[in-house]
Design a protein around this motif. Structure first.
Motif, PDB file in Angstrom:
ATOM      1  N   VAL A   1       8.361  -1.760  -3.957  1.00 36.53           N
ATOM      2  CA  VAL A   1       8.058  -2.367  -5.262  1.00 36.53           C
ATOM      3  C   VAL A   1       9.349  -2.705  -5.994  1.00 36.53           C
ATOM      4  CG1 VAL A   1       7.059  -1.961  -7.545  1.00 36.53           C
ATOM      5  CG2 VAL A   1       5.818  -1.217  -5.492  1.00 36.53           C
ATOM      6  N   ILE A   2      10.250  -1.743  -6.059  1.00 31.62           N
ATOM      7  CA  ILE A   2      11.521  -1.942  -6.769  1.00 31.62           C
ATOM      8  C   ILE A   2      12.326  -3.074  -6.141  1.00 31.62           C
ATOM      9  CG2 ILE A   2      13.740  -0.839  -7.308  1.00 31.62           C
ATOM     10  CD1 ILE A   2      12.131   1.856  -7.360  1.00 31.62           C
ATOM     11  N   PHE A   3      12.385  -3.083  -4.807  1.00 32.64           N
ATOM     12  CA  PHE A   3      13.156  -4.095  -4.080  1.00 32.64           C
ATOM     13  C   PHE A   3      12.576  -5.487  -4.297  1.00 32.64           C
ATOM     14  CE2 PHE A   3      14.724  -6.557  -0.576  1.00 32.64           C
ATOM     15  CZ  PHE A   3      15.946  -6.006  -0.222  1.00 32.64           C
TER      16      PHE A   3
ATOM     17  N   GLU B   1       6.126   5.396 -13.480  1.00 26.82           N
ATOM     18  CA  GLU B   1       7.444   4.791 -13.655  1.00 26.82           C
ATOM     19  C   GLU B   1       7.431   3.314 -13.264  1.00 26.82           C
ATOM     20  OE1 GLU B   1      10.863   6.718 -12.158  1.00 26.82           O
ATOM     21  OE2 GLU B   1      10.550   8.546 -13.344  1.00 26.82           O
ATOM     22  N   LEU B   2       6.732   2.999 -12.192  1.00 30.18           N
ATOM     23  CA  LEU B   2       6.643   1.607 -11.758  1.00 30.18           C
ATOM     24  C   LEU B   2       5.927   0.766 -12.809  1.00 30.18           C
ATOM     25  CD1 LEU B   2       5.696   2.073  -7.986  1.00 30.18           C
ATOM     26  CD2 LEU B   2       7.944   1.513  -8.925  1.00 30.18           C
ATOM     27  N   LYS B   3       4.840   1.293 -13.345  1.00 32.25           N
ATOM     28  CA  LYS B   3       4.086   0.569 -14.388  1.00 32.25           C
ATOM     29  C   LYS B   3       4.953   0.327 -15.616  1.00 32.25           C
ATOM     30  CE  LYS B   3      -0.537   2.423 -13.345  1.00 32.25           C
ATOM     31  NZ  LYS B   3      -1.612   3.321 -13.869  1.00 32.25           N
TER      32      LYS B   3
ATOM     33  N   THR C   1       2.029  11.617  -6.293  1.00 32.57           N
ATOM     34  CA  THR C   1       2.869  10.435  -6.516  1.00 32.57           C
ATOM     35  C   THR C   1       2.581   9.775  -7.868  1.00 32.57           C
ATOM     36  OG1 THR C   1       1.252   9.045  -5.356  1.00 32.57           O
ATOM     37  CG2 THR C   1       3.055   9.955  -4.049  1.00 32.57           C
ATOM     38  N   ASN C   2       1.735  10.394  -8.691  1.00 35.90           N
ATOM     39  CA  ASN C   2       1.367   9.771  -9.968  1.00 35.90           C
ATOM     40  C   ASN C   2       2.575   9.519 -10.863  1.00 35.90           C
ATOM     41  OD1 ASN C   2      -1.377   9.421  -9.565  1.00 35.90           O
ATOM     42  ND2 ASN C   2      -1.912  11.455 -10.341  1.00 35.90           N
TER      43      ASN C   2
ATOM     44  N   THR D   1       0.845  -1.191   0.000  1.00 40.47           N
ATOM     45  CA  THR D   1       0.000   0.000   0.000  1.00 40.47           C
ATOM     46  C   THR D   1       0.884   1.246   0.000  1.00 40.47           C
ATOM     47  OG1 THR D   1      -0.149   0.259   2.422  1.00 40.47           O
ATOM     48  CG2 THR D   1      -1.716  -1.252   1.367  1.00 40.47           C
ATOM     49  N   GLY D   2       0.309   2.337  -0.532  1.00 45.72           N
ATOM     50  CA  GLY D   2       1.120   3.543  -0.694  1.00 45.72           C
ATOM     51  C   GLY D   2       2.242   3.318  -1.680  1.00 45.72           C
ATOM     52  N   SER D   3       1.963   2.534  -2.711  1.00 50.07           N
ATOM     53  CA  SER D   3       3.022   2.075  -3.620  1.00 50.07           C
ATOM     54  C   SER D   3       3.642   3.187  -4.451  1.00 50.07           C
ATOM     55  CB  SER D   3       2.487   0.978  -4.548  1.00 50.07           C
ATOM     56  OG  SER D   3       1.368   1.440  -5.285  1.00 50.07           O
ATOM     57  N   GLY D   4       2.978   4.339  -4.542  1.00 48.02           N
ATOM     58  CA  GLY D   4       3.570   5.461  -5.261  1.00 48.02           C
ATOM     59  C   GLY D   4       4.435   6.349  -4.386  1.00 48.02           C
ATOM     60  N   GLY D   5       4.377   6.127  -3.079  1.00 49.02           N
ATOM     61  CA  GLY D   5       5.133   6.949  -2.144  1.00 49.02           C
ATOM     62  C   GLY D   5       6.567   6.497  -2.000  1.00 49.02           C
ATOM     63  N   LEU D   6       7.267   7.145  -1.097  1.00 50.07           N
ATOM     64  CA  LEU D   6       8.693   6.877  -0.908  1.00 50.07           C
ATOM     65  C   LEU D   6       8.970   5.421  -0.548  1.00 50.07           C
ATOM     66  CD1 LEU D   6      11.663   7.886  -0.484  1.00 50.07           C
ATOM     67  CD2 LEU D   6      11.009   8.270   1.912  1.00 50.07           C
TER      68      LEU D   6
END
Length: 357
Positions: free
Chosen positions: A18-20, A52-54, A46-47, A7-12
């Protein structure tokens, strides 16, 4: 299938998680409805990070859901629950000042949202590991009664005190203190996570963060002081230091180092555990020292002023004692110190600030 839900996947912390985790799980489910922009304005959205994650991680699946929406969360847990192995709950309303404006929203996000996540975890994937990003603000302003000494550029704890060597440990009281509305809602969530571990025998952990920071932070005036300081330095915007002569001390932990703590816990979980998690004596600074460090990296002078009005419940000196975590997980260690953090934020922020002016 092995799934990590964040949760809060767009935040710091969420995006760092997600990356880790991207190469460690078959699927990463991200939940983030960009409430940060509601809290702090479009500049804190955080959009950009979600996009970037997508684009960068093919096994990342995003859901634009509010964590207060139990029915919406239920659909996700009903579909994926049996395969969810790890939950990192990083979504939150993170600001002292903002919480006082809308206490119901603050409590709904921080406390009720956490209860939603815990109960759905218990009903759908009780064997999974549940990690909660709490805060040192659960101690309220109790750290301010410590014996402090004023130095040239910082406050420091008296060298004879037991906290001098390593910092504040998990035994500091949560009672008889001013928390701020934000701190109170995080206390509620913090204790719930502990209780689900102890009462329901679930694998839960509370990480009470110092200043969590890193290059993916969407820093704003009311939250994310290092990131926002760098943003102001690069843009030339004015920054105001609130109280304590600018000598208030924060320990700063890079988002990677915190998420790496999560990973070590995940591999060998415990029930209802609590850890202080910050930069400790390894990485800390006062406001004045932070400005010095940023000016050194950027080569630009900071446009700032000072007011004697400190924020309610703000800490004069806070350094986390992380020895308990290191005793439990001796293979973990820091990767990034304060200079690394400031340089990374500067390099990341430089491009974003340039695009916005």
């Amino acid at each position: 299938m092995n799934i990590a839900l964040i949760t809060g996947s767009g935040g710091l912390i969420g995006s760092e998680s997600v990356i880790f985790c991207a190469d460690k799980f078959d699927l990463i489910i991200g939940i983030d409805n960009d409430m940060r922009s509601y809290f702090f304005g479009n500049e804190a959205s955080t959009n950009w990070n979600v996009e970037e994650l997508k684009n960068n991680y093919s096994n990342y699946k995003h859901y634009n859901i509010d964590i207060r929406d139990h029915a919406g969360l239920e659909k996700i847990f009903s579909e994926y629950g049996k395969d969810i192995k790890l939950i990192i709950h990083a979504a939150a309303q993170p600001s002292h000042d903002w919480a006082a404006k809308e206490p119901l929203t603050d409590f709904g996000v921080n406390a009720t949202g956490t209860l939603n996540m815990l109960e759905l975890c218990r009903n759908h994937c009780p064997e999974s590991v549940f990690i909660f990003t709490s805060t040192n603000k659960v101690y309220g302003d109790n750290p301010n009664i410590l014996p402090l000494v004023e130095l040239e550029k910082r406050w420091e704890i008296d060298a004879s005190h037991p906290y001098f060597e390593r910092g504040i440990d998990e035994q500091m009281s949560l009672d008889h203190t001013t928390h701020s509305i934000f701190g109170a809602s995080k206390v509620a969530a913090d204790v719930l996570v502990q209780e689900y571990g102890r009462y329901f025998n679930m694998n839960t952990a509370v990480f009470r963060g110092g200043c969590l920071t890193g290059p993916n932070h969407s820093g704003a005036k009311l939250h994310g002081f290092l990131s926002y300081l760098v943003k102001c330095n690069l843009s030339g915007d004015h920054y105001t230091i609130f109280g304590y002569k600018g000598k208030q001390v924060r320990d700063n932990i890079h988002s990677y180092d915190l998420v790496n703590m999560f990973w070590h816990f995940y591999q060998n979980p415990r029930k209802g555990e609590v850890y202080n998690a910050g930069g400790s004596r390894f990485s800390n600074c006062s406001m004045i020292e932070a400005i010095d460090a940023i000016e050194l990296v950027s080569g630009k002078k900071m446009n700032y002023s000072y007011t004697n009005d400190n924020r309610v419940g703000d800490h004069i000196w806070y350094i986390s004692d992380i020895q308990k975590f290191k005793d439990h997980y001796p293979d973990w260690s820091y990767k990034y110190d304060l200079n690394d953090i400031v340089s990374q934020i500067h390099n990341s922020m430089k491009g974003r600030v340039a695009k916005s002016v």
